[in-house]
Design a protein around this motif. Structure first.
Motif, PDB file in Angstrom:
ATOM      1  N   PHE A  33     -21.810   9.546  35.728  1.00  0.00           N
ATOM      2  CA  PHE A  33     -22.668  10.345  36.590  1.00  0.00           C
ATOM      3  C   PHE A  33     -23.526   9.408  37.423  1.00  0.00           C
ATOM      4  N   LYS A  34     -23.800   9.812  38.646  1.00  0.00           N
ATOM      5  CA  LYS A  34     -24.802   9.153  39.473  1.00  0.00           C
ATOM      6  C   LYS A  34     -26.106   9.896  39.211  1.00  0.00           C
ATOM      7  N   LEU A  35     -27.136   9.167  38.811  1.00  0.00           N
ATOM      8  CA  LEU A  35     -28.414   9.772  38.447  1.00  0.00           C
ATOM      9  C   LEU A  35     -29.500   9.320  39.408  1.00  0.00           C
ATOM     10  N   TRP A  36     -30.407  10.239  39.748  1.00  0.00           N
ATOM     11  CA  TRP A  36     -31.609   9.925  40.484  1.00  0.00           C
ATOM     12  C   TRP A  36     -32.750  10.243  39.532  1.00  0.00           C
ATOM     13  N   ILE A  37     -33.494   9.208  39.140  1.00  0.00           N
ATOM     14  CA  ILE A  37     -34.523   9.347  38.116  1.00  0.00           C
ATOM     15  C   ILE A  37     -35.889   9.126  38.749  1.00  0.00           C
ATOM     16  N   ASP A  38     -36.806  10.083  38.539  1.00  0.00           N
ATOM     17  CA  ASP A  38     -38.167   9.978  39.065  1.00  0.00           C
ATOM     18  C   ASP A  38     -39.069   9.411  37.976  1.00  0.00           C
ATOM     19  N   PHE A  39     -39.525   8.168  38.174  1.00  0.00           N
ATOM     20  CA  PHE A  39     -40.422   7.522  37.229  1.00  0.00           C
ATOM     21  C   PHE A  39     -41.881   7.784  37.580  1.00  0.00           C
ATOM     22  N   GLY A  40     -42.128   8.438  38.704  1.00  0.00           N
ATOM     23  CA  GLY A  40     -43.497   8.730  39.116  1.00  0.00           C
ATOM     24  C   GLY A  40     -44.248   7.473  39.517  1.00  0.00           C
ATOM     25  N   GLY A  41     -45.509   7.651  39.886  1.00  0.00           N
ATOM     26  CA  GLY A  41     -46.428   6.542  40.164  1.00  0.00           C
ATOM     27  C   GLY A  41     -45.873   5.457  41.050  1.00  0.00           C
ATOM     28  N   ASP A  42     -46.119   4.208  40.659  1.00  0.00           N
ATOM     29  CA  ASP A  42     -45.744   3.039  41.462  1.00  0.00           C
ATOM     30  C   ASP A  42     -44.237   2.815  41.529  1.00  0.00           C
ATOM     31  N   ILE A  43     -43.497   3.257  40.536  1.00  0.00           N
ATOM     32  CA  ILE A  43     -42.052   3.001  40.494  1.00  0.00           C
ATOM     33  C   ILE A  43     -41.293   3.966  41.389  1.00  0.00           C
ATOM     34  N   GLY A  44     -41.653   5.241  41.339  1.00  0.00           N
ATOM     35  CA  GLY A  44     -40.991   6.250  42.164  1.00  0.00           C
ATOM     36  C   GLY A  44     -39.591   6.579  41.682  1.00  0.00           C
ATOM     37  N   GLU A  45     -38.750   7.002  42.618  1.00  0.00           N
ATOM     38  CA  GLU A  45     -37.377   7.409  42.280  1.00  0.00           C
ATOM     39  C   GLU A  45     -36.438   6.211  42.351  1.00  0.00           C
ATOM     40  N   ARG A  46     -35.579   6.100  41.340  1.00  0.00           N
ATOM     41  CA  ARG A  46     -34.565   5.048  41.292  1.00  0.00           C
ATOM     42  C   ARG A  46     -33.218   5.663  40.948  1.00  0.00           C
ATOM     43  N   LYS A  47     -32.141   4.965  41.337  1.00  0.00           N
ATOM     44  CA  LYS A  47     -30.783   5.442  41.089  1.00  0.00           C
ATOM     45  C   LYS A  47     -30.144   4.660  39.948  1.00  0.00           C
ATOM     46  N   ARG A 101     -27.482  -3.460  40.518  1.00  0.00           N
ATOM     47  CA  ARG A 101     -26.084  -3.841  40.310  1.00  0.00           C
ATOM     48  C   ARG A 101     -25.176  -2.893  41.089  1.00  0.00           C
ATOM     49  N   GLN A 102     -24.208  -3.437  41.783  1.00  0.00           N
ATOM     50  CA  GLN A 102     -23.247  -2.633  42.530  1.00  0.00           C
ATOM     51  C   GLN A 102     -22.168  -2.137  41.580  1.00  0.00           C
ATOM     52  N   ILE A 103     -22.005  -0.818  41.486  1.00  0.00           N
ATOM     53  CA  ILE A 103     -20.962  -0.218  40.647  1.00  0.00           C
ATOM     54  C   ILE A 103     -20.082   0.616  41.574  1.00  0.00           C
ATOM     55  N   GLY A 104     -18.972   0.028  42.001  1.00  0.00           N
ATOM     56  CA  GLY A 104     -18.132   0.679  43.015  1.00  0.00           C
ATOM     57  C   GLY A 104     -18.950   0.849  44.282  1.00  0.00           C
ATOM     58  N   PRO A 105     -18.934   2.051  44.875  1.00  0.00           N
ATOM     59  CA  PRO A 105     -19.704   2.261  46.104  1.00  0.00           C
ATOM     60  C   PRO A 105     -21.181   2.575  45.831  1.00  0.00           C
ATOM     61  N   PHE A 106     -21.584   2.613  44.568  1.00  0.00           N
ATOM     62  CA  PHE A 106     -22.927   3.046  44.179  1.00  0.00           C
ATOM     63  C   PHE A 106     -23.771   1.849  43.737  1.00  0.00           C
ATOM     64  N   ARG A 107     -25.011   1.781  44.181  1.00  0.00           N
ATOM     65  CA  ARG A 107     -25.933   0.702  43.779  1.00  0.00           C
ATOM     66  C   ARG A 107     -26.866   1.231  42.688  1.00  0.00           C
ATOM     67  N   SER A 108     -26.695   0.720  41.475  1.00  0.00           N
ATOM     68  CA  SER A 108     -27.491   1.147  40.330  1.00  0.00           C
ATOM     69  C   SER A 108     -28.743   0.277  40.256  1.00  0.00           C
ATOM     70  N   GLU A 109     -29.916   0.921  40.253  1.00  0.00           N
ATOM     71  CA  GLU A 109     -31.188   0.199  40.310  1.00  0.00           C
ATOM     72  C   GLU A 109     -31.883   0.078  38.959  1.00  0.00           C
ATOM     73  N   VAL A 110     -31.503   0.886  37.984  1.00  0.00           N
ATOM     74  CA  VAL A 110     -32.095   0.839  36.646  1.00  0.00           C
ATOM     75  C   VAL A 110     -31.000   0.990  35.599  1.00  0.00           C
ATOM     76  N   LEU A 111     -31.287   0.554  34.382  1.00  0.00           N
ATOM     77  CA  LEU A 111     -30.354   0.688  33.269  1.00  0.00           C
ATOM     78  C   LEU A 111     -30.846   1.805  32.354  1.00  0.00           C
ATOM     79  N   VAL A 112     -30.121   2.914  32.312  1.00  0.00           N
ATOM     80  CA  VAL A 112     -30.443   4.028  31.420  1.00  0.00           C
ATOM     81  C   VAL A 112     -29.957   3.656  30.025  1.00  0.00           C
TER      82      VAL A 112
END
Length: 84
Positions: free
Chosen positions: A5-19, A47-58
């Motif tokens: 799954f491609k996830l968009w995660i809202d960390f709030g505050g200074d971090i904001g939304e990451r993919k 990290r680039q995962i195929g066409p998707f750029r993953s910004e955090v590790l779930v």
């Protein structure tokens, strides 16, 4: 390779939304993930995962079949909190 799954995660505050991209399709559907709090590492390089750029590790653990189960807080906590 298992589907992800491609996830968009809202960390709030200074971090904001990451993919992120997570191989969690065995136990989760998209509608079950909306509003779910998860644990993630935000200070790793993107990290680039195929066409998707993953910004955090779930974070998750494998079940007995090797499918990933998300690590989640068992009580509501503010978004963007640090793991101790």
């Amino acid at each position: 390779r298992k589907p992800a799954f491609k996830l968009w995660i809202d960390f709030g505050g200074d971090i904001g939304e990451r993919k992120s991209s997570a191989q969690i399709t065995q136990h989760y559907s998209p509608d079950r993930l909306i509003g779910k709090q998860v644990l993630a590492v935000v200070n790793f390089p993107a990290r680039q995962i195929g066409p998707f750029r993953s910004e955090v590790l779930v974070l998750g653990l494998p079940d007995s079949a090797g499918d990933i189960v998300l690590l989640v807080p068992d009580l509501d906590v503010p978004d963007g909190g640090r793991v101790h």
